[in-house]
Design an enzyme around this catalytic site. Structure first.
Site, short mmCIF file in Angstrom:
data_model
loop_
_atom_site.label_atom_id
_atom_site.label_comp_id
_atom_site.label_asym_id
_atom_site.label_seq_id
_atom_site.Cartn_x
_atom_site.Cartn_y
_atom_site.Cartn_z
N ASP A 1 0.83 -1.20 0.00
CA ASP A 1 0.00 0.00 0.00
C ASP A 1 0.86 1.25 0.00
O ASP A 1 0.54 2.25 0.64
CB ASP A 1 -0.92 -0.01 1.23
CG ASP A 1 -2.04 1.02 1.13
OD1 ASP A 1 -2.38 1.40 0.01
OD2 ASP A 1 -2.55 1.43 2.18
N CYS B 1 -25.47 -11.89 -3.19
CA CYS B 1 -25.35 -11.13 -1.94
C CYS B 1 -25.04 -9.66 -2.21
O CYS B 1 -24.19 -9.33 -3.04
CB CYS B 1 -24.25 -11.75 -1.06
SG CYS B 1 -24.04 -10.91 0.53
#
Length: 357
Positions: free
Chosen positions: A143, A200
């Site tokens: 990151d 979902c």
């Protein structure tokens, strides 16, 4: 040679487990099929003020341009739930959101800064590989650079991209960090896994700000994690009431995800929650001096937003507590003590919060 590469990869897996990684995989460097989606996301402005994402352009999708000589990307994931995480932790975390005067820090940020933990261990893994095969060109990321982490993770079998855009694993949910080592060493690519979200919509429906504008499409400008961490300026007025008592990050889409009942606690003490960062009253958090803030966030990810943004976030949460009727004199007094704060960003958010007193 193929057999030798596979044998080497098996040994790398062993070394990675010893370093606390949950899983590793290998991705190739051709991410061209992801470029159109990246360009579209940027063109719609969904990256908000994260200008570095646009500045690096398509280098994010071209590992061999970012690090010349790269022929393989070793991907890694590391579970981060604290070691003492109890059964039913998702419900426990949802319950915290129903206590308006308590400040909520995202689970991943309650311990040590993952950048430090992963980068150091990725570097050790690269050094171990070099001991085995001789000098290699490598660069480790977590990151921390223009890297399409989730895309690389999905391509290398770490999981599939959920509708919230995070990577999901059938045996680990999404409560893990990702890291990569760009290598000039050819390794056999890992097979991707199939998606298992089905129909979902739990993550989409639960998002407080409706930041997930479509399956696999996130407008960061509405995301509470972006607003409380990446965004440096005033939080948009229309979004402040939706933030609730979340003062650093937001876990709602992960809390609602059925796959996270399989999320596993970390094996490392680094991610154990610090007492100052969970279960604390907002009024007490608002009274942290800059010295308190620096001391209590030392070595953690929260420190990088700085004291002023911390107070901005807590002020919004205090305003929401007063707005809900749960806040009282302690919350009002904490805000009033900062009404003349030297930072204009803090003053503005405190003034907004006091409108509900």
């Amino acid at each position: 040679m193929v057999g030798g590469s596979q044998q080497l990869f098996s040994r790398i897996q062993e070394w990675a487990r010893e370093l606390g990684f949950s899983q590793i995989g290998v991705a190739g460097v051709d991410l061209s099929s992801a470029e159109a989606g990246l360009v579209s996301w940027l063109e719609q402005g969904f990256h908000g003020s994260m200008h570095y994402m646009q500045a690096h352009g398509l280098r994010r999708a071209r590992p061999a341009e970012l690090v010349p000589g790269t022929v393989s990307v070793l991907t890694a994931r590391m579970d981060y739930l604290p070691r003492a995480t109890p059964e039913g932790w998702q419900g426990i975390e949802f319950a915290r959101l129903q206590r308006p005067t308590e400040g909520i820090v995202s689970v991943y940020a309650r311990g040590r800064d993952y950048h430090k933990v992963l980068r150091g261990r990725l570097q050790k893994l690269a050094e171990r590989i070099a001991q085995e095969v001789g000098p290699i060109g490598h660069r480790a990321f977590t990151d921390s650079a223009p890297v399409l982490e989730a895309e690389l993770a999905a391509r290398s079998g770490q999981g599939w991209r959920g509708k919230h855009t995070l990577v999901l694993h059938r045996e680990g949910g999404s409560m893990f960090f990702l890291g990569e080592i760009y290598l000039d060493l050819a390794l056999p690519p890992s097979a991707p896994v199939s998606a298992h979200c089905g129909q979902c919509r739990a993550c989409i429906d639960v998002c407080p700000t409706q930041a997930i504008v479509a399956p696999h499409r996130l407008d960061a400008r509405r995301c509470i994690s972006y607003l409380t961490i990446e965004h440096a300026g005033p939080i948009p007025l229309e979004l402040r009431p939706l933030i609730g008592n979340r003062i650093y990050g937001c876990d709602d889409c992960q809390l609602a995800c059925p796959w996270n009942k399989y999320a596993r606690p970390s094996t490392l003490a680094d991610f154990d929650a610090r007492p100052d960062l969970f279960g604390q009253p907002l009024a007490a958090l608002m009274d942290w001096s800059e010295q308190d803030f620096l001391r209590r966030t030392e070595g953690g990810p929260i420190r990088r937003i700085g004291h002023a943004r911390w107070l901005r976030n807590v002020a919004v949460a205090l305003g929401n507590a007063l707005r809900s009727g749960a806040g009282g004199q302690a919350e009002r007094a904490a805000l009033q003590r900062h009404a003349q704060h030297p930072d204009a960003l803090v003053r503005e958010h405190v003034a907004w919060a006091l409108e509900f007193s």
